[in-house]
Write an enzyme that holds these catalytic residues in place. Structure first.
Site, PDB file in Angstrom:
ATOM      1  N   HIS A  37       0.874  -1.105   0.016  1.00  0.00           N
ATOM      2  CA  HIS A  37      -0.076   0.018   0.048  1.00  0.00           C
ATOM      3  C   HIS A  37       0.869   1.209  -0.133  1.00  0.00           C
ATOM      4  CE1 HIS A  37      -2.701  -3.036   1.970  1.00  0.00           C
ATOM      5  NE2 HIS A  37      -3.745  -2.437   1.156  1.00  0.00           N
ATOM      6  N   GLN A  79     -17.530  -8.353  -1.690  1.00  0.00           N
ATOM      7  CA  GLN A  79     -16.572  -8.802  -2.378  1.00  0.00           C
ATOM      8  C   GLN A  79     -16.085 -10.326  -1.583  1.00  0.00           C
ATOM      9  OE1 GLN A  79     -13.855  -5.567  -2.380  1.00  0.00           O
ATOM     10  NE2 GLN A  79     -12.253  -7.030  -2.604  1.00  0.00           N
ATOM     11  N   LYS A 111      -0.296  -7.049  -8.196  1.00  0.00           N
ATOM     12  CA  LYS A 111      -0.431  -8.172  -7.038  1.00  0.00           C
ATOM     13  C   LYS A 111      -1.898  -8.838  -7.412  1.00  0.00           C
ATOM     14  CE  LYS A 111      -0.354 -10.391  -3.212  1.00  0.00           C
ATOM     15  NZ  LYS A 111      -2.039 -10.756  -3.010  1.00  0.00           N
ATOM     16  N   SER A 131       0.744  -8.573   1.877  1.00  0.00           N
ATOM     17  CA  SER A 131      -0.577  -8.855   1.728  1.00  0.00           C
ATOM     18  C   SER A 131      -1.270  -8.622   3.319  1.00  0.00           C
ATOM     19  CB  SER A 131      -0.932 -10.126   1.163  1.00  0.00           C
ATOM     20  OG  SER A 131      -2.448 -10.683   1.345  1.00  0.00           O
TER      21      SER A 131
END
Ligand code: AMP
Length: 274
Positions: free
Chosen positions: A36, A60, A148, A184
């Protein structure tokens, strides 16, 4: 020093950012990390102002467990964003995002039904829904997205193009730990031993990619899956070699293709592409 402004409501946010030229936007689901950070730094370079959203979009996720176990630490995230001298942070709740009718319909390209879309049926619809709404609220000049999540980046790009939305997609390289493991938020749920397994998966992908480039006849996906399983991976959902321009089967295996993978370590789902 200039203060970072935090907004929980789209109307107050709009008042503040209306008319800003060259606004960069980085959408996130929080638990911020160096991946990020790279997007934010790049966004600051290309735009005058930067806005980061932190919103864990329930639409999602395709399992309650996955949604509830997604790591959350908003206090830490705000400190992280402050240090990076972010101008605006948008922390909406679901009502702020979903309680209005959008101008644009979601464009969901057929590429949403391959790779992750094959296994997470409503996932990309959920992603496109939230991004479409965020773009209507924020109207940024740039949206920075990570490679990614390559399929996600491509599908958002196709939606923006199809709906003629005036936002430029800026794809960003994948940032990795020294071990090769891609940063992640989900890594927070891995033990040190499990992180080592994930880094070995990455190393094997690199090794296989080089073999394929030299001689694609030598490459058997089945063999790669077996090797990866033996590393301590619970389940390999998919391994596919695809052209990165169109996400179709590559015409040759010299350039412009990546190996895409989704796999589980324990019950934690990880994706990568190299
Ligand atoms: P997320 O918070 O996981 O929804 O990710 C927000 C954005 O950060 C997406 O555009 C991701 O593709 C991007 N991103 C996530 N991990 C990385 C990484 N390791 N390197 C670069 N970008 C990343």
């Amino acid at each position: 020093m200039k203060q970072m402004k935090i907004f929980k409501n789209k109307l107050t946010l709009n008042k503040k950012i209306n008319g800003i030229k060259n606004l960069s936007f980085v959408p996130t689901m929080g638990s911020l990390h160096n991946g990020h950070k790279y997007l934010i730094k790049k966004g600051k370079k290309i735009g005058n102002k930067i806005l980061v959203s932190v919103y864990i979009n329930p639409k999602q996720f395709n399992s309650r467990f996955d949604f509830s176990s997604y790591p959350r630490d908003i206090k830490k995230d705000l400190n992280f964003l402050k240090k990076l001298k972010v101008d605006y942070v948008y922390l909406p709740n679901s009502k702020d995002i979903y309680s209005f009718k959008t101008k644009h319909k979601i464009y969901q390209d057929k590429a949403s039904s391959i790779l992750c879309g094959k296994f997470r049926k409503t996932h990309f619809r959920g992603v496109l829904n939230v991004v479409n709404r965020l773009l209507e609220i924020i109207k940024p000049n740039y949206i920075l997205l990570g490679n990614k999540d390559f399929q996600q980046m491509k599908l958002i790009e196709m939606h923006i193009k199809k709906r003629k939305i005036q936002t430029k997609v800026v794809p960003c390289k994948t940032i990795r730990e020294k071990s090769g493991l891609a940063y992640s938020s989900r890594n927070n749920n891995l033990s040190i031993k499990e992180k080592k397994i994930a880094s070995r998966v990455y190393k094997n992908l690199i090794k296989f990619k080089n073999i394929v480039k030299k001689n694609s006849n030598k490459f058997k996906i089945f063999d790669l899956i077996e090797i990866i399983k033996r590393l301590g991976v619970n389940k390999v959902e998919y391994v596919e070699l695809l052209n990165i321009k169109n996400l179709q089967k590559p015409k040759n295996y010299k350039t412009n293709f990546n190996i895409f993978i989704a796999y589980y370590i324990r019950n934690i789902r990880l994706i990568d592409n190299v």
